[in-house]
Design a protein around this motif. Structure first.
Motif, PDB file in Angstrom:
ATOM      1  N   MET A   1       0.770  -1.191  -0.053  1.00  0.00           N
ATOM      2  CA  MET A   1      -0.084  -0.238   0.102  1.00  0.00           C
ATOM      3  C   MET A   1       0.795   1.180  -0.115  1.00  0.00           C
ATOM      4  O   MET A   1       2.001   1.322   0.693  1.00  0.00           O
ATOM      5  N   ARG A   2       0.441   2.349  -0.671  1.00  0.00           N
ATOM      6  CA  ARG A   2       1.203   3.498  -0.831  1.00  0.00           C
ATOM      7  C   ARG A   2       1.104   4.284   0.495  1.00  0.00           C
ATOM      8  O   ARG A   2       0.230   4.009   1.500  1.00  0.00           O
ATOM      9  N   ASN A   3       2.275   4.767   0.864  1.00  0.00           N
ATOM     10  CA  ASN A   3       2.263   5.840   2.030  1.00  0.00           C
ATOM     11  C   ASN A   3       0.922   6.637   2.277  1.00  0.00           C
ATOM     12  O   ASN A   3       0.657   7.578   1.159  1.00  0.00           O
ATOM     13  N   LYS A   4       0.590   6.693   3.513  1.00  0.00           N
ATOM     14  CA  LYS A   4      -0.496   7.479   3.658  1.00  0.00           C
ATOM     15  C   LYS A   4      -0.236   8.872   4.601  1.00  0.00           C
ATOM     16  O   LYS A   4       0.301   8.608   5.672  1.00  0.00           O
ATOM     17  N   PRO A   5       0.015  10.085   4.180  1.00  0.00           N
ATOM     18  CA  PRO A   5       0.458  11.005   4.892  1.00  0.00           C
ATOM     19  C   PRO A   5      -0.341  11.351   5.955  1.00  0.00           C
ATOM     20  O   PRO A   5       0.234  11.920   6.994  1.00  0.00           O
ATOM     21  N   TRP A   6      -1.547  11.045   6.316  1.00  0.00           N
ATOM     22  CA  TRP A   6      -2.384  11.055   7.132  1.00  0.00           C
ATOM     23  C   TRP A   6      -2.412  10.076   8.194  1.00  0.00           C
ATOM     24  O   TRP A   6      -2.829  10.202   9.487  1.00  0.00           O
ATOM     25  N   ALA A   7      -1.572   9.082   8.086  1.00  0.00           N
ATOM     26  CA  ALA A   7      -1.611   7.988   9.077  1.00  0.00           C
ATOM     27  C   ALA A   7      -1.119   8.312  10.238  1.00  0.00           C
ATOM     28  O   ALA A   7      -1.593   7.985  11.416  1.00  0.00           O
ATOM     29  N   ASP A   8       0.092   8.860  10.502  1.00  0.00           N
ATOM     30  CA  ASP A   8       0.636   9.261  11.920  1.00  0.00           C
ATOM     31  C   ASP A   8      -0.249  10.146  12.651  1.00  0.00           C
ATOM     32  O   ASP A   8      -0.523   9.722  14.108  1.00  0.00           O
ATOM     33  N   GLY A   9      -0.839  10.979  12.135  1.00  0.00           N
ATOM     34  CA  GLY A   9      -1.799  11.859  12.977  1.00  0.00           C
ATOM     35  C   GLY A   9      -3.040  11.034  13.359  1.00  0.00           C
ATOM     36  O   GLY A   9      -3.508  11.306  14.573  1.00  0.00           O
ATOM     37  N   TYR A  10      -3.487  10.265  12.442  1.00  0.00           N
ATOM     38  CA  TYR A  10      -4.827   9.546  12.658  1.00  0.00           C
ATOM     39  C   TYR A  10      -4.707   8.637  14.013  1.00  0.00           C
ATOM     40  O   TYR A  10      -5.314   8.436  14.679  1.00  0.00           O
ATOM     41  N   ILE A  11      -3.314   7.938  13.723  1.00  0.00           N
ATOM     42  CA  ILE A  11      -2.983   6.952  14.793  1.00  0.00           C
ATOM     43  C   ILE A  11      -2.818   7.358  16.083  1.00  0.00           C
ATOM     44  O   ILE A  11      -3.470   6.925  17.193  1.00  0.00           O
ATOM     45  N   LYS A  12      -2.190   8.851  16.190  1.00  0.00           N
ATOM     46  CA  LYS A  12      -2.000   9.486  17.428  1.00  0.00           C
ATOM     47  C   LYS A  12      -3.566   9.988  18.090  1.00  0.00           C
ATOM     48  O   LYS A  12      -3.515   9.974  19.189  1.00  0.00           O
ATOM     49  N   ALA A  13      -4.237  10.212  17.165  1.00  0.00           N
ATOM     50  CA  ALA A  13      -5.661  10.939  17.580  1.00  0.00           C
ATOM     51  C   ALA A  13      -6.351   9.670  18.143  1.00  0.00           C
ATOM     52  O   ALA A  13      -7.521  10.123  18.760  1.00  0.00           O
ATOM     53  N   HIS A  14      -6.186   8.480  17.766  1.00  0.00           N
ATOM     54  CA  HIS A  14      -6.958   7.568  18.260  1.00  0.00           C
ATOM     55  C   HIS A  14      -6.344   6.359  19.107  1.00  0.00           C
ATOM     56  O   HIS A  14      -6.342   5.071  18.958  1.00  0.00           O
ATOM     57  N   SER A  15      -5.373   6.754  20.227  1.00  0.00           N
ATOM     58  CA  SER A  15      -4.713   5.976  20.869  1.00  0.00           C
ATOM     59  C   SER A  15      -5.341   5.025  21.713  1.00  0.00           C
ATOM     60  O   SER A  15      -4.817   4.272  22.240  1.00  0.00           O
ATOM     61  N   ASP A  16      -6.616   5.301  22.113  1.00  0.00           N
ATOM     62  CA  ASP A  16      -7.448   4.448  22.924  1.00  0.00           C
ATOM     63  C   ASP A  16      -7.612   3.404  22.450  1.00  0.00           C
ATOM     64  O   ASP A  16      -7.986   2.115  22.973  1.00  0.00           O
ATOM     65  N   TYR A  17      -7.616   3.148  20.806  1.00  0.00           N
ATOM     66  CA  TYR A  17      -7.651   1.759  20.074  1.00  0.00           C
ATOM     67  C   TYR A  17      -6.726   1.389  19.316  1.00  0.00           C
ATOM     68  O   TYR A  17      -6.545   0.204  19.008  1.00  0.00           O
ATOM     69  N   ILE A  18      -5.650   1.954  19.507  1.00  0.00           N
ATOM     70  CA  ILE A  18      -4.272   1.544  18.717  1.00  0.00           C
ATOM     71  C   ILE A  18      -3.051   1.651  19.580  1.00  0.00           C
ATOM     72  O   ILE A  18      -2.907   2.857  20.213  1.00  0.00           O
ATOM     73  N   VAL A  19      -2.131   0.324  19.825  1.00  0.00           N
ATOM     74  CA  VAL A  19      -0.928   0.539  20.544  1.00  0.00           C
ATOM     75  C   VAL A  19       0.363   0.909  19.424  1.00  0.00           C
ATOM     76  O   VAL A  19       0.370  -0.175  18.642  1.00  0.00           O
ATOM     77  N   THR A  20       1.078   1.714  19.881  1.00  0.00           N
ATOM     78  CA  THR A  20       2.513   1.764  19.074  1.00  0.00           C
ATOM     79  C   THR A  20       3.719   1.476  19.872  1.00  0.00           C
ATOM     80  O   THR A  20       4.461   1.485  19.523  1.00  0.00           O
ATOM     81  N   ASP A  21       3.497   1.149  21.236  1.00  0.00           N
ATOM     82  CA  ASP A  21       4.373   0.821  22.088  1.00  0.00           C
ATOM     83  C   ASP A  21       4.128  -0.429  22.791  1.00  0.00           C
ATOM     84  O   ASP A  21       3.949  -0.571  24.072  1.00  0.00           O
ATOM     85  N   PRO A  22       3.728  -1.458  22.181  1.00  0.00           N
ATOM     86  CA  PRO A  22       3.462  -2.950  22.891  1.00  0.00           C
ATOM     87  C   PRO A  22       4.221  -3.312  23.733  1.00  0.00           C
ATOM     88  O   PRO A  22       3.359  -4.107  24.690  1.00  0.00           O
ATOM     89  N   LYS A  23       5.159  -3.459  23.921  1.00  0.00           N
ATOM     90  CA  LYS A  23       6.160  -3.828  24.943  1.00  0.00           C
ATOM     91  C   LYS A  23       5.794  -3.466  26.365  1.00  0.00           C
ATOM     92  O   LYS A  23       6.051  -4.031  27.342  1.00  0.00           O
ATOM     93  N   ASN A  24       5.236  -2.113  26.235  1.00  0.00           N
ATOM     94  CA  ASN A  24       4.742  -1.298  27.477  1.00  0.00           C
ATOM     95  C   ASN A  24       3.570  -2.037  28.054  1.00  0.00           C
ATOM     96  O   ASN A  24       3.080  -1.796  29.134  1.00  0.00           O
ATOM     97  N   TRP A  25       2.972  -2.812  27.267  1.00  0.00           N
ATOM     98  CA  TRP A  25       1.537  -3.372  27.644  1.00  0.00           C
ATOM     99  C   TRP A  25       1.645  -4.930  27.920  1.00  0.00           C
ATOM    100  O   TRP A  25       0.889  -5.401  28.229  1.00  0.00           O
ATOM    101  N   LEU A  26       2.725  -5.283  28.139  1.00  0.00           N
ATOM    102  CA  LEU A  26       2.930  -6.793  28.556  1.00  0.00           C
ATOM    103  C   LEU A  26       2.377  -7.069  30.009  1.00  0.00           C
ATOM    104  O   LEU A  26       2.795  -6.278  30.804  1.00  0.00           O
ATOM    105  N   GLY A  27       1.553  -7.821  29.780  1.00  0.00           N
ATOM    106  CA  GLY A  27       0.789  -8.456  30.813  1.00  0.00           C
ATOM    107  C   GLY A  27      -0.315  -7.499  31.328  1.00  0.00           C
ATOM    108  O   GLY A  27      -1.257  -7.667  32.143  1.00  0.00           O
ATOM    109  N   LYS A  28      -0.852  -6.262  30.569  1.00  0.00           N
ATOM    110  CA  LYS A  28      -1.692  -5.623  30.797  1.00  0.00           C
ATOM    111  C   LYS A  28      -2.872  -5.092  29.583  1.00  0.00           C
ATOM    112  O   LYS A  28      -3.502  -4.490  29.753  1.00  0.00           O
ATOM    113  N   TRP A  29      -2.765  -6.358  28.775  1.00  0.00           N
ATOM    114  CA  TRP A  29      -3.763  -6.126  27.290  1.00  0.00           C
ATOM    115  C   TRP A  29      -5.180  -5.978  27.949  1.00  0.00           C
ATOM    116  O   TRP A  29      -5.836  -5.378  27.471  1.00  0.00           O
ATOM    117  N   GLN A  30      -5.585  -6.869  28.785  1.00  0.00           N
ATOM    118  CA  GLN A  30      -6.889  -6.714  29.121  1.00  0.00           C
ATOM    119  C   GLN A  30      -7.468  -5.609  29.837  1.00  0.00           C
ATOM    120  O   GLN A  30      -8.510  -5.185  29.751  1.00  0.00           O
TER     121      GLN A  30
END
Length: 211
Positions: A1-30
Protein backbone atom coordinates in the motif's frame (compact mmCIF):
# COMPACT_ATOMS: atom_id res chain seq x y z
CA UNK A 1 0.00 0.00 0.00
CA UNK A 2 1.18 3.52 -0.78
CA UNK A 3 2.28 5.71 2.09
CA UNK A 4 -0.63 7.56 3.71
CA UNK A 5 0.49 11.05 4.80
CA UNK A 6 -2.40 11.20 7.26
CA UNK A 7 -1.55 7.89 8.98
CA UNK A 8 0.68 9.23 11.76
CA UNK A 9 -1.76 11.89 12.87
CA UNK A 10 -4.73 9.55 12.68
CA UNK A 11 -3.01 6.90 14.79
CA UNK A 12 -2.01 9.46 17.43
CA UNK A 13 -5.55 10.83 17.54
CA UNK A 14 -7.02 7.39 18.27
CA UNK A 15 -4.57 6.02 20.81
CA UNK A 16 -7.42 4.51 22.83
CA UNK A 17 -7.78 1.88 20.11
CA UNK A 18 -4.27 1.43 18.77
CA UNK A 19 -0.97 0.68 20.51
CA UNK A 20 2.40 1.74 19.12
CA UNK A 21 4.46 0.75 22.19
CA UNK A 22 3.29 -2.86 22.71
CA UNK A 23 6.15 -3.96 24.97
CA UNK A 24 4.88 -1.50 27.57
CA UNK A 25 1.59 -3.40 27.67
CA UNK A 26 3.07 -6.79 28.51
CA UNK A 27 0.75 -8.42 31.04
CA UNK A 28 -1.76 -5.55 30.84
CA UNK A 29 -3.64 -6.11 27.57
CA UNK A 30 -6.95 -6.85 29.24
CA UNK A 31 -6.88 -3.34 30.74
CA UNK A 32 -7.47 -1.96 27.26
CA UNK A 33 -10.80 -3.74 26.91
CA UNK A 34 -14.19 -3.15 28.49
CA UNK A 35 -14.25 -6.72 29.84
CA UNK A 36 -11.66 -9.38 30.62
CA UNK A 37 -12.37 -12.12 28.07
CA UNK A 38 -10.52 -14.76 26.03
CA UNK A 39 -8.02 -13.14 23.68
CA UNK A 40 -7.64 -13.86 19.95
CA UNK A 41 -4.90 -12.29 17.81
CA UNK A 42 -4.62 -11.82 14.05
CA UNK A 43 -1.06 -11.48 12.78
CA UNK A 44 -1.08 -9.37 9.62
CA UNK A 45 -4.48 -7.77 9.98
CA UNK A 46 -4.33 -5.89 6.69
CA UNK A 47 -7.20 -3.46 6.12
CA UNK A 48 -9.15 -4.93 9.02
CA UNK A 49 -12.26 -6.47 7.50
CA UNK A 50 -11.67 -9.95 8.93
CA UNK A 51 -10.94 -8.98 12.52
CA UNK A 52 -13.62 -6.27 12.66
CA UNK A 53 -16.30 -8.74 11.57
CA UNK A 54 -15.04 -11.33 14.05
CA UNK A 55 -15.26 -8.79 16.86
CA UNK A 56 -18.77 -7.85 15.75
CA UNK A 57 -19.96 -11.45 15.68
CA UNK A 58 -18.20 -12.52 18.90
CA UNK A 59 -18.59 -9.85 21.59
CA UNK A 60 -17.63 -12.49 24.18
CA UNK A 61 -14.04 -12.53 22.84
CA UNK A 62 -11.40 -9.79 22.87
CA UNK A 63 -9.43 -9.31 19.66
CA UNK A 64 -6.09 -7.74 18.79
CA UNK A 65 -5.06 -7.04 15.21
CA UNK A 66 -1.29 -6.92 14.69
CA UNK A 67 0.10 -5.20 11.61
CA UNK A 68 3.60 -3.99 10.74
CA UNK A 69 2.78 -1.47 8.00
CA UNK A 70 1.65 1.88 9.36
CA UNK A 71 -0.42 2.91 6.33
CA UNK A 72 -2.21 -0.43 6.31
CA UNK A 73 -3.12 -0.44 9.99
CA UNK A 74 -4.21 3.20 9.79
CA UNK A 75 -6.62 2.19 7.02
CA UNK A 76 -7.97 -0.62 9.23
CA UNK A 77 -8.30 1.77 12.16
CA UNK A 78 -10.25 4.28 10.08
CA UNK A 79 -12.64 1.55 8.97
CA UNK A 80 -13.04 0.44 12.59
CA UNK A 81 -13.74 3.98 13.81
CA UNK A 82 -16.91 4.07 11.71
CA UNK A 83 -18.45 1.94 14.48
CA UNK A 84 -15.96 1.33 17.32
CA UNK A 85 -16.19 -1.89 19.32
CA UNK A 86 -15.15 -2.41 22.96
CA UNK A 87 -13.56 -5.81 22.23
CA UNK A 88 -11.07 -4.86 19.50
CA UNK A 89 -7.63 -3.22 19.65
CA UNK A 90 -4.95 -2.71 17.01
CA UNK A 91 -1.19 -3.00 17.51
CA UNK A 92 1.48 -1.55 15.24
CA UNK A 93 4.35 -4.03 15.52
CA UNK A 94 6.12 -6.98 13.90
CA UNK A 95 4.35 -10.32 14.28
CA UNK A 96 7.72 -11.91 14.99
CA UNK A 97 7.69 -10.23 18.41
CA UNK A 98 4.58 -11.88 19.85
CA UNK A 99 6.55 -13.59 22.60
CA UNK A 100 7.91 -10.21 23.71
CA UNK A 101 4.53 -8.49 24.03
CA UNK A 102 2.28 -11.29 25.30
CA UNK A 103 2.63 -13.49 28.34
CA UNK A 104 2.90 -17.27 28.14
CA UNK A 105 -0.48 -18.95 27.53
CA UNK A 106 -2.22 -15.56 27.14
CA UNK A 107 -3.74 -16.07 23.68
CA UNK A 108 -6.53 -18.51 22.83
CA UNK A 109 -6.30 -18.33 19.03
CA UNK A 110 -3.96 -16.92 16.40
CA UNK A 111 -5.23 -16.08 12.90
CA UNK A 112 -2.83 -16.05 9.95
CA UNK A 113 -4.62 -14.88 6.82
CA UNK A 114 -3.01 -14.68 3.37
CA UNK A 115 0.49 -14.11 4.67
CA UNK A 116 3.31 -13.21 2.29
CA UNK A 117 4.41 -16.58 0.82
CA UNK A 118 8.08 -15.58 0.47
CA UNK A 119 8.44 -18.12 -2.36
CA UNK A 120 12.24 -18.11 -2.62
CA UNK A 121 13.87 -20.85 -0.56
CA UNK A 122 16.39 -18.46 0.99
CA UNK A 123 13.50 -16.44 2.43
CA UNK A 124 11.73 -19.42 4.03
CA UNK A 125 12.52 -18.25 7.57
CA UNK A 126 10.41 -15.12 6.93
CA UNK A 127 7.25 -17.16 6.37
CA UNK A 128 4.81 -16.77 9.25
CA UNK A 129 4.57 -20.55 9.57
CA UNK A 130 8.31 -21.22 9.64
CA UNK A 131 9.63 -23.14 12.68
CA UNK A 132 10.90 -20.00 14.43
CA UNK A 133 7.50 -18.33 14.18
CA UNK A 134 5.81 -21.51 15.39
CA UNK A 135 8.07 -21.51 18.46
CA UNK A 136 6.90 -17.99 19.29
CA UNK A 137 3.25 -18.89 18.81
CA UNK A 138 3.66 -21.90 21.09
CA UNK A 139 4.95 -19.68 23.88
CA UNK A 140 1.95 -17.36 23.92
CA UNK A 141 -0.88 -19.76 23.05
CA UNK A 142 -2.86 -21.23 25.91
CA UNK A 143 -2.96 -25.04 26.22
CA UNK A 144 -5.07 -26.38 23.34
CA UNK A 145 -5.12 -22.91 21.82
CA UNK A 146 -4.99 -23.09 18.05
CA UNK A 147 -3.80 -21.47 14.86
CA UNK A 148 -6.19 -20.79 11.97
CA UNK A 149 -4.39 -20.34 8.68
CA UNK A 150 -5.79 -19.36 5.27
CA UNK A 151 -3.99 -18.82 1.98
CA UNK A 152 -4.50 -18.99 -1.77
CA UNK A 153 -0.88 -20.04 -2.29
CA UNK A 154 -0.59 -23.82 -2.72
CA UNK A 155 3.17 -23.81 -2.11
CA UNK A 156 2.83 -21.94 1.19
CA UNK A 157 0.00 -24.23 2.27
CA UNK A 158 2.05 -27.37 1.58
CA UNK A 159 5.04 -25.83 3.36
CA UNK A 160 2.83 -25.06 6.37
CA UNK A 161 1.46 -28.60 6.51
CA UNK A 162 5.01 -29.92 6.61
CA UNK A 163 6.39 -27.51 9.21
CA UNK A 164 3.41 -27.94 11.53
CA UNK A 165 3.48 -31.72 11.18
CA UNK A 166 7.19 -31.86 12.00
CA UNK A 167 6.94 -29.44 14.93
CA UNK A 168 4.79 -31.46 15.86
CA UNK A 169 1.25 -30.13 15.80
CA UNK A 170 -2.12 -31.81 15.45
CA UNK A 171 -4.45 -30.81 12.61
CA UNK A 172 -8.07 -30.26 13.62
CA UNK A 173 -9.23 -29.18 10.17
CA UNK A 174 -7.76 -29.13 6.67
CA UNK A 175 -9.51 -27.92 3.51
CA UNK A 176 -8.11 -27.75 -0.02
CA UNK A 177 -11.08 -25.68 -1.20
CA UNK A 178 -12.69 -23.78 1.66
CA UNK A 179 -15.23 -21.93 -0.47
CA UNK A 180 -16.66 -25.23 -1.74
CA UNK A 181 -16.91 -26.76 1.74
CA UNK A 182 -19.78 -26.66 4.29
CA UNK A 183 -17.56 -24.53 6.56
CA UNK A 184 -17.76 -21.68 4.05
CA UNK A 185 -21.19 -20.80 5.45
CA UNK A 186 -19.50 -19.29 8.51
CA UNK A 187 -16.30 -18.17 6.79
CA UNK A 188 -15.38 -14.52 7.28
CA UNK A 189 -13.45 -13.22 4.29
CA UNK A 190 -10.57 -10.78 4.18
CA UNK A 191 -10.45 -8.06 1.54
CA UNK A 192 -7.76 -10.04 -0.29
CA UNK A 193 -9.87 -13.19 -0.17
CA UNK A 194 -12.89 -11.46 -1.69
CA UNK A 195 -10.80 -10.11 -4.54
CA UNK A 196 -8.73 -13.15 -5.45
CA UNK A 197 -10.82 -16.21 -4.53
CA UNK A 198 -12.40 -16.32 -8.03
CA UNK A 199 -8.91 -17.10 -9.36
CA UNK A 200 -8.55 -20.41 -7.52
CA UNK A 201 -9.19 -22.35 -4.31
CA UNK A 202 -8.68 -21.04 -0.78
CA UNK A 203 -6.76 -23.39 1.51
CA UNK A 204 -7.41 -23.48 5.25
CA UNK A 205 -6.20 -25.39 8.26
CA UNK A 206 -6.68 -25.30 12.01
CA UNK A 207 -4.01 -26.86 14.20
CA UNK A 208 -2.87 -26.96 17.83
CA UNK A 209 0.44 -27.76 19.49
CA UNK A 210 0.89 -31.17 21.03
CA UNK A 211 1.17 -30.92 24.79
Amino acid sequence: MRNKPWADGYIKAHSDYIVTDPKNWLGKWQDRFEKKQPLNVEVGTGKGQFIIRNAQEHPEINYIGVELQKSVIATALRKFMEAPLPNLQFVLTDGADLDEIFLADEIQKIFLNFSDPWPKKRHAKRRLTSPNFLKNYQKVLAPQGDIEFKTDNRGLFEYTLVTMNHFPMTFDYVSLDLHQSPENETNIETEYEEKFSPNGPIYKLIAHFNS
